[in-house]
Design an enzyme around this catalytic site. Structure first.
Site, short mmCIF file in Angstrom:
data_model
loop_
_atom_site.label_atom_id
_atom_site.label_comp_id
_atom_site.label_asym_id
_atom_site.label_seq_id
_atom_site.Cartn_x
_atom_site.Cartn_y
_atom_site.Cartn_z
N ASN A 283 39.63 40.03 37.95
CA ASN A 283 40.81 39.98 37.36
C ASN A 283 41.36 40.38 36.04
O ASN A 283 42.45 40.44 35.79
CB ASN A 283 40.84 38.31 37.08
CG ASN A 283 41.76 37.89 36.26
OD1 ASN A 283 43.03 37.83 36.49
ND2 ASN A 283 41.32 37.46 34.94
N THR B 3 50.70 33.98 29.81
CA THR B 3 49.58 34.25 29.07
C THR B 3 49.83 34.92 28.14
O THR B 3 51.06 35.49 27.77
CB THR B 3 48.49 34.73 30.12
OG1 THR B 3 49.06 36.00 30.33
CG2 THR B 3 48.45 34.19 31.34
N TYR C 24 50.52 51.28 34.07
CA TYR C 24 50.48 49.79 34.63
C TYR C 24 51.07 49.82 35.89
O TYR C 24 50.27 49.35 36.99
CB TYR C 24 51.33 48.81 33.71
CG TYR C 24 50.93 47.37 34.20
CD1 TYR C 24 49.65 46.74 33.68
CD2 TYR C 24 51.73 46.54 34.87
CE1 TYR C 24 49.34 45.30 33.78
CE2 TYR C 24 51.37 45.39 35.23
CZ TYR C 24 50.30 44.74 34.66
OH TYR C 24 50.03 43.45 35.04
N ASP D 83 33.87 38.37 30.59
CA ASP D 83 35.16 38.93 29.70
C ASP D 83 34.41 39.95 28.55
O ASP D 83 33.09 39.99 28.24
CB ASP D 83 35.83 37.85 28.94
CG ASP D 83 37.20 38.31 28.78
OD1 ASP D 83 38.10 37.56 29.35
OD2 ASP D 83 37.35 38.84 27.70
N LYS E 197 48.28 48.99 39.18
CA LYS E 197 48.43 47.90 40.04
C LYS E 197 49.01 48.11 41.39
O LYS E 197 48.52 47.51 42.27
CB LYS E 197 49.27 46.78 39.31
CG LYS E 197 48.92 46.58 37.98
CD LYS E 197 47.68 45.43 38.02
CE LYS E 197 47.28 44.90 36.74
NZ LYS E 197 45.90 43.94 36.96
N ILE F 88 53.93 35.51 34.05
CA ILE F 88 53.12 34.40 33.92
C ILE F 88 52.78 34.02 32.36
O ILE F 88 52.39 35.14 31.65
CB ILE F 88 51.67 34.45 34.81
CG1 ILE F 88 51.98 34.92 36.27
CG2 ILE F 88 50.95 33.03 34.65
CD1 ILE F 88 52.63 33.82 37.04
#
Ligand SMILES: NC(=O)c1ccc[n+]([C@@H]2O[C@H](COP(=O)([O-])OP(=O)(O)OC[C@H]3O[C@@H](n4cnc5c(N)ncnc54)[C@H](O)[C@@H]3O)[C@@H](O)[C@H]2O)c1
Length: 250
Positions: free
Chosen positions: A89, A190, A155, A36, A159, A188
């Site tokens: 990811n 997060t 984005y 990360d 993607k 989701i």
């Protein structure tokens, strides 16, 4: 144990979906390199895995840096004697503005992390996966890689690019027993969606915009990633698996 004997790398492993996948992989017997850009959260994921009795280490890695990606992959294969799974990811969102108002710097940053970062992971991992007799790459796309959304031009583009890059890599490396798939999560829970949660007008709409009428959890996405990483998905490659509560059909 569905990943016994497997070695995995997870980028963005300090965050919601990456961390949930890391924990799930460890529960199924994988040894894992957590990477990360943020050290604290990445180290915390390693601690969580060790508390479960699993094996993991952390390497600070910016996915836009070829040198850091190369080091991460070399260190992992060197430490654990091979590489079988790469979960590409790491990703970011951006300011919600019209494409004409998006700053070029922000466009570049989003494309660099969300799309180029995935390509760099594939580029440097494939030789190691071949040495290990093959493996599985899972790339994180998005529901917004499958359909357009106002004010998220970079984005959307990044993607959407991940989905075709996934198909491309599946075609090029299938002969080496390497499977390459994408996941397309919907909304989701997060930190990436915190700004939506704080928007009193938008949140009631966004949070129910799918067939199930709720947002998903990182653990629900991790289950899909685990499936694609495991031998249970041995004849699945080039696919994009939606994990969106029916968001695409909504
Ligand atoms: N949460 C959602 O609703 C949702 C929906 C669709 C797709 N996604 C995608 O899922 C992936 C994971 O996101 P999340 O929801 O867990 O969010 P998150 O913000 O919790 O996790 C993302 C992680 O990526 C790391 N990261 C950011 N830039 C990086 C870089 N340059 N190099 C390495 N690491 C970097 C962050 O530090 C963070 O730990 C992203 O690709 C995101 O676009 C999320």
């Amino acid at each position: 144990m569905r990943l016994k004997g497997k070695v995995a790398i997870i980028t963005g492993g300090g965050g919601g979906i990456g961390r949930a996948a890391a924990v799930r992989f460890a529960q199924e017997g994988a040894r894992i390199a957590i990477s990360d850009i943020q050290s604290d959260s990445g180290e915390e994921t390693v601690r969580m895995i060790q508390e479960l009795g699993g094996e993991a280490f952390f390497t600070k890695t910016d996915v836009t840096s070829p040198e850091e990606i190369h080091y991460l992959i070399d260190r992992t294969a060197g430490t654990y004697g091979g590489l079988h799974i790469l979960f590409n990811n790491a990703g970011i969102g951006h300011s919600e503005v019209k494409g004409t108002d998006l700053e070029e710097e922000e466009w570049d940053r989003v494309i660099d992390i969300n799309l180029k970062g995935v390509w760099l992971g594939i580029k440097h991992a494939v030789p190691r996966l071949i040495e290990s007799g093959g493996g599985s790459i899972i790339n994180t796309s998005s529901l917004l890689g499958l359909k357009g959304q106002k004010y998220l031009s970079a984005y959307n583009a990044s993607k959407g690019g991940v989905i075709l890059l996934t198909q491309n890599a599946a075609l090029e490396f299938g002969k080496f027993n390497i499977r390459v798939n994408a996941i397309a999560p919907g909304v989701i829970d997060t930190q990436i969606i915190d700004h939506w949660k704080n928007n009193e007008k938008k949140w009631p709409i966004i949070s129910r915009a799918n067939a199930l009428g709720r947002i998903g959890t990182p653990e629900e996405v991790a289950q899909a990633v685990l499936f694609l990483a495991s031998d249970e998905a041995s004849f699945i490659t080039g696919a994009t698996l939606s994990v969106d509560g029916g968001g695409l059909t909504f």
